[in-house]
Scaffold this motif. Structure first.
Motif, short mmCIF file in Angstrom:
data_model
loop_
_atom_site.label_atom_id
_atom_site.label_comp_id
_atom_site.label_asym_id
_atom_site.label_seq_id
_atom_site.Cartn_x
_atom_site.Cartn_y
_atom_site.Cartn_z
N ILE A 113 0.83 -1.20 0.00
CA ILE A 113 0.00 0.00 0.00
C ILE A 113 0.87 1.25 0.00
N LEU A 114 1.99 1.22 0.70
CA LEU A 114 2.91 2.35 0.66
C LEU A 114 3.41 2.58 -0.77
N ASN A 115 3.79 1.52 -1.44
CA ASN A 115 4.25 1.64 -2.82
C ASN A 115 3.13 2.11 -3.74
N LEU A 116 1.92 1.62 -3.50
CA LEU A 116 0.78 2.07 -4.29
C LEU A 116 0.57 3.57 -4.13
N LEU A 117 0.66 4.04 -2.92
CA LEU A 117 0.48 5.47 -2.67
C LEU A 117 1.58 6.27 -3.36
N PHE A 118 2.80 5.78 -3.32
CA PHE A 118 3.92 6.50 -3.92
C PHE A 118 3.76 6.59 -5.44
N VAL A 119 3.42 5.47 -6.10
CA VAL A 119 3.29 5.51 -7.56
C VAL A 119 2.06 6.32 -7.96
N THR A 120 1.06 6.38 -7.09
CA THR A 120 -0.12 7.20 -7.38
C THR A 120 0.24 8.68 -7.36
N PHE A 121 0.98 9.09 -6.35
CA PHE A 121 1.43 10.49 -6.29
C PHE A 121 2.33 10.83 -7.48
N THR A 122 3.14 9.87 -7.90
CA THR A 122 4.01 10.09 -9.06
C THR A 122 3.18 10.23 -10.33
N ALA A 123 2.14 9.42 -10.47
CA ALA A 123 1.26 9.52 -11.64
C ALA A 123 0.56 10.86 -11.69
N MET A 124 0.21 11.41 -10.53
CA MET A 124 -0.43 12.73 -10.49
C MET A 124 0.53 13.80 -10.99
N LYS A 125 1.81 13.61 -10.74
CA LYS A 125 2.81 14.57 -11.20
C LYS A 125 2.97 14.53 -12.71
N LYS A 126 2.92 13.34 -13.30
CA LYS A 126 3.14 13.21 -14.74
C LYS A 126 1.97 13.76 -15.56
N LYS A 127 0.78 13.77 -15.00
CA LYS A 127 -0.39 14.34 -15.66
C LYS A 127 -0.75 13.61 -16.97
N GLN A 128 -0.38 12.35 -17.09
CA GLN A 128 -0.70 11.60 -18.29
C GLN A 128 -2.02 10.85 -18.19
N VAL A 129 -2.48 10.63 -16.96
CA VAL A 129 -3.73 9.91 -16.71
C VAL A 129 -4.66 10.85 -15.96
N PRO A 130 -5.91 10.99 -16.40
CA PRO A 130 -6.85 11.88 -15.70
C PRO A 130 -7.04 11.47 -14.25
N TYR A 131 -7.19 12.45 -13.38
CA TYR A 131 -7.38 12.17 -11.96
C TYR A 131 -8.55 11.23 -11.67
N PRO A 132 -9.71 11.40 -12.31
CA PRO A 132 -10.82 10.49 -12.01
C PRO A 132 -10.47 9.02 -12.31
N LEU A 133 -9.70 8.78 -13.37
CA LEU A 133 -9.28 7.41 -13.67
C LEU A 133 -8.26 6.93 -12.64
N ILE A 134 -7.33 7.80 -12.25
CA ILE A 134 -6.37 7.45 -11.20
C ILE A 134 -7.11 7.03 -9.94
N ARG A 135 -8.16 7.76 -9.61
CA ARG A 135 -8.92 7.44 -8.39
C ARG A 135 -9.50 6.03 -8.44
N ARG A 136 -10.14 5.67 -9.56
CA ARG A 136 -10.78 4.36 -9.63
C ARG A 136 -9.75 3.23 -9.66
N ILE A 137 -8.64 3.45 -10.36
CA ILE A 137 -7.58 2.44 -10.36
C ILE A 137 -7.04 2.26 -8.94
N TYR A 138 -6.82 3.36 -8.26
CA TYR A 138 -6.30 3.32 -6.89
C TYR A 138 -7.26 2.58 -5.96
N GLU A 139 -8.54 2.88 -6.04
CA GLU A 139 -9.52 2.22 -5.18
C GLU A 139 -9.55 0.72 -5.44
N PHE A 140 -9.53 0.34 -6.72
CA PHE A 140 -9.59 -1.07 -7.07
C PHE A 140 -8.35 -1.81 -6.56
N LYS A 141 -7.18 -1.19 -6.75
CA LYS A 141 -5.93 -1.83 -6.32
C LYS A 141 -5.84 -1.86 -4.79
N MET A 142 -6.36 -0.84 -4.15
CA MET A 142 -6.35 -0.81 -2.69
C MET A 142 -7.13 -2.00 -2.11
#
Length: 245
Positions: A113-142
């Protein structure tokens, strides 16, 4: 005198204690989720002021007591400044941290979960994936890392791996066309099923490596939102802020 321990992790939340102290909740590699008290750090000139903030990735030197942990020093590794640059980034990152805090347990190995959180914050920085999609991927993986994965690769009844098109939330996974007639559920398009399978199986390094067409995203989001609400029996305060965006 008690020995100091070094831990590395992300500050999930911060609460004021008294006039000058703070209570930090840190998700660490070494100890899982731990509460840590930081004395005097609310003073702007205090050496721990900067690292006693939420959403900081750092190495922390702590003293482990019988009842409490105390922060002695810290070295910031990543302050994630992009998470604080606008309201949308603040709301989403706060939500991700709140979800991580809810699904982790003190003293357990929570490195996934720590690694998931870290790669999620990194994805937010890259701005290549929309935030709403990041949210659903994060919830599913969590949910998967928490132990509540959705079976997306074979029929829960007969075990076949083809013609999977019926999803049962009550049973936690997919059924083939024939078995689905007896079970009931919702129809899932092949592209949405592939997305569920991909998120389930892909390494974290490639988790946020795709975008979806609008219709596929709506269906994927609807499935994850319902699945998450079934298993996360909790009201996340930051989710209400996201709904206002």
């Amino acid at each position: 005198m008690r020995e100091q321990t070094k831990v590395t992790g992300i500050v999930l939340s911060v609460y004021p204690i008294g006039e000058n102290d703070r209570r930090l909740t840190i998700l660490t590699k070494e100890r899982g989720k731990i509460p840590v008290f930081s004395r005097g750090c609310r003073k702007p000139n205090h050496p721990l002021f900067g690292v006693s903030q939420p959403l900081i990735y750092a190495e922390f030197m702590i003293t482990e007591g019988r009842s409490f942990n105390y922060l002695n020093s810290a070295e910031g590794k990543d302050y994630f400044p992009h998470l604080k640059k606008d309201l949308e980034s603040i709301y989403y990152s706060t939500y991700f941290a709140e979800v991580a805090e809810y699904f982790t347990v003190e003293g357990l190995d929570e490195r996934n979960i720590l690694n998931l959180l870290f790669v999620t914050f990194t994805a937010m920085k890259k701005k290549q994936v929309p935030y709403p999609l990041i949210r659903r991927i994060y919830e599913f993986k969590m949910l998967q890392f928490y132990g509540i994965g959705l079976e997306a690769f074979q029929c829960l009844s007969c075990g076949r791996t083809d013609q999977l098109d019926i999803l049962s939330f009550e049973n936690g996974g997919m059924f083939c066309s024939e078995c689905g007639k007896q079970v009931g559920g919702i129809h899932v398009e092949p592209t949405v099923l592939y997305t569920l399978q991909y998120v389930t199986a892909v390494p974290l390094s490639r988790l946020y490596s795709f975008v979806l067409k609008e219709d596929v995203f709506r269906e994927f989001s609807r499935i994850v939102r319902r699945f998450f609400r079934i298993h996360a029996e909790h009201t996340f305060h930051s989710a209400a802020m996201l709904d206002e965006l």
